[in-house]
Design a protein around this motif. Sequence first.
Motif, PDB file in Angstrom:
ATOM      1  N   ALA A 151       0.818  -1.206   0.000  1.00 53.36           N
ATOM      2  CA  ALA A 151       0.000   0.000   0.000  1.00 53.36           C
ATOM      3  C   ALA A 151       0.857   1.263   0.000  1.00 53.36           C
ATOM      4  CB  ALA A 151      -0.915   0.001   1.216  1.00 53.36           C
ATOM      5  N   SER A 180      -2.107   2.937  -4.026  1.00 49.50           N
ATOM      6  CA  SER A 180      -3.313   3.275  -3.284  1.00 49.50           C
ATOM      7  C   SER A 180      -4.446   2.383  -3.786  1.00 49.50           C
ATOM      8  CB  SER A 180      -3.689   4.742  -3.502  1.00 49.50           C
ATOM      9  OG  SER A 180      -4.108   4.950  -4.844  1.00 49.50           O
ATOM     10  N   PRO A 181      -5.484   2.179  -2.981  1.00 52.22           N
ATOM     11  CA  PRO A 181      -6.628   1.397  -3.467  1.00 52.22           C
ATOM     12  C   PRO A 181      -7.194   1.962  -4.769  1.00 52.22           C
ATOM     13  CG  PRO A 181      -6.791   1.693  -1.102  1.00 52.22           C
ATOM     14  CD  PRO A 181      -5.641   2.555  -1.562  1.00 52.22           C
ATOM     15  N   THR A 185      -7.223  -0.221  -8.296  1.00 45.66           N
ATOM     16  CA  THR A 185      -8.489  -0.575  -8.935  1.00 45.66           C
ATOM     17  C   THR A 185      -8.627   0.090 -10.300  1.00 45.66           C
ATOM     18  OG1 THR A 185      -9.603   1.198  -7.702  1.00 45.66           O
ATOM     19  CG2 THR A 185      -9.711  -1.022  -6.781  1.00 45.66           C
ATOM     20  N   VAL A 192     -11.871  -2.967  -4.484  1.00 41.81           N
ATOM     21  CA  VAL A 192     -10.986  -3.203  -3.349  1.00 41.81           C
ATOM     22  C   VAL A 192     -11.561  -4.305  -2.458  1.00 41.81           C
ATOM     23  CG1 VAL A 192      -9.963  -2.189  -1.277  1.00 41.81           C
ATOM     24  CG2 VAL A 192     -10.169  -0.827  -3.356  1.00 41.81           C
ATOM     25  N   THR A 195      -7.805  -3.390   2.532  1.00 43.65           N
ATOM     26  CA  THR A 195      -6.938  -2.219   2.584  1.00 43.65           C
ATOM     27  C   THR A 195      -6.443  -2.034   4.002  1.00 43.65           C
ATOM     28  OG1 THR A 195      -6.787   0.158   2.112  1.00 43.65           O
ATOM     29  CG2 THR A 195      -8.895  -0.640   2.940  1.00 43.65           C
ATOM     30  N   VAL A 200      -2.596  -3.769   0.233  1.00 42.14           N
ATOM     31  CA  VAL A 200      -3.828  -3.475  -0.477  1.00 42.14           C
ATOM     32  C   VAL A 200      -4.131  -4.648  -1.398  1.00 42.14           C
ATOM     33  CG1 VAL A 200      -2.636  -2.212  -2.332  1.00 42.14           C
ATOM     34  CG2 VAL A 200      -5.070  -1.798  -1.902  1.00 42.14           C
ATOM     35  N   ALA A 202      -6.969  -5.961  -4.479  1.00 37.03           N
ATOM     36  CA  ALA A 202      -8.087  -5.630  -5.354  1.00 37.03           C
ATOM     37  C   ALA A 202      -8.398  -6.823  -6.255  1.00 37.03           C
ATOM     38  CB  ALA A 202      -7.783  -4.397  -6.194  1.00 37.03           C
TER      39      ALA A 202
END
Length: 207
Positions: A151, A180-181, A185, A192, A195, A200, A202
């Motif tokens: 992440a 980052s999420p 994505t 997601v 997290t 993270v 997805a």
Amino acid sequence: MLHSFARDAATAAYYQKRAREYDDWYTGEGRFASRNRPGWREEVIRLVEFVSGLPAARTLDIACGSGFLTRHLAGMVVALDQSPAMVALTQSRLPEGVAMTGDALNLPFADGAFNRVVTGHFYGHLPEDEREMFLAQARRVAPELIVIDSALRPGLPESRTEERVLNDGSRHQVYKRFLSPRQLTAEIGGEVLFTGTWFVVARSVQA
């Protein structure tokens, strides 16, 4: 920035040498024992629980590494990595699965051979051209893709070339992205699933 990761000879040699100590990153042992990673252990436990809780499926784990997460997948599991040492470790942890060496960008499987592709801490190392190749291959062999990665945290750049030092003192350059999420994505076209501060996850599903 490195122009290759999945097919870079120096990177392959690094992971082959790192196999025996790879789990130290997850467990906080060896060179990682002195690192300040608040909440790391608890989040690794959460991540393992997440992987264990995935519904059983015919799964391909691409770039399986030592099999630290692979062993928690339910169903028929095939694990693939370019490193023979990593494959040997993973196979020892998959008594009912198969681990094999192979090219993540040219998968040796028929279209639709699996229900799900999982990849952990591989996607975030790939430069753009290799990301595109990987996603095309993953989507070719399975309708579902789950990406587990590092992440993006406050104070970190989105990408950097890191110097990695192994227990034998050898030093290696490895390209690394932090996601980052929203970024993950957007790139894989999914949702997601997990997290946290450190990880993270997805998922992308093709109709």
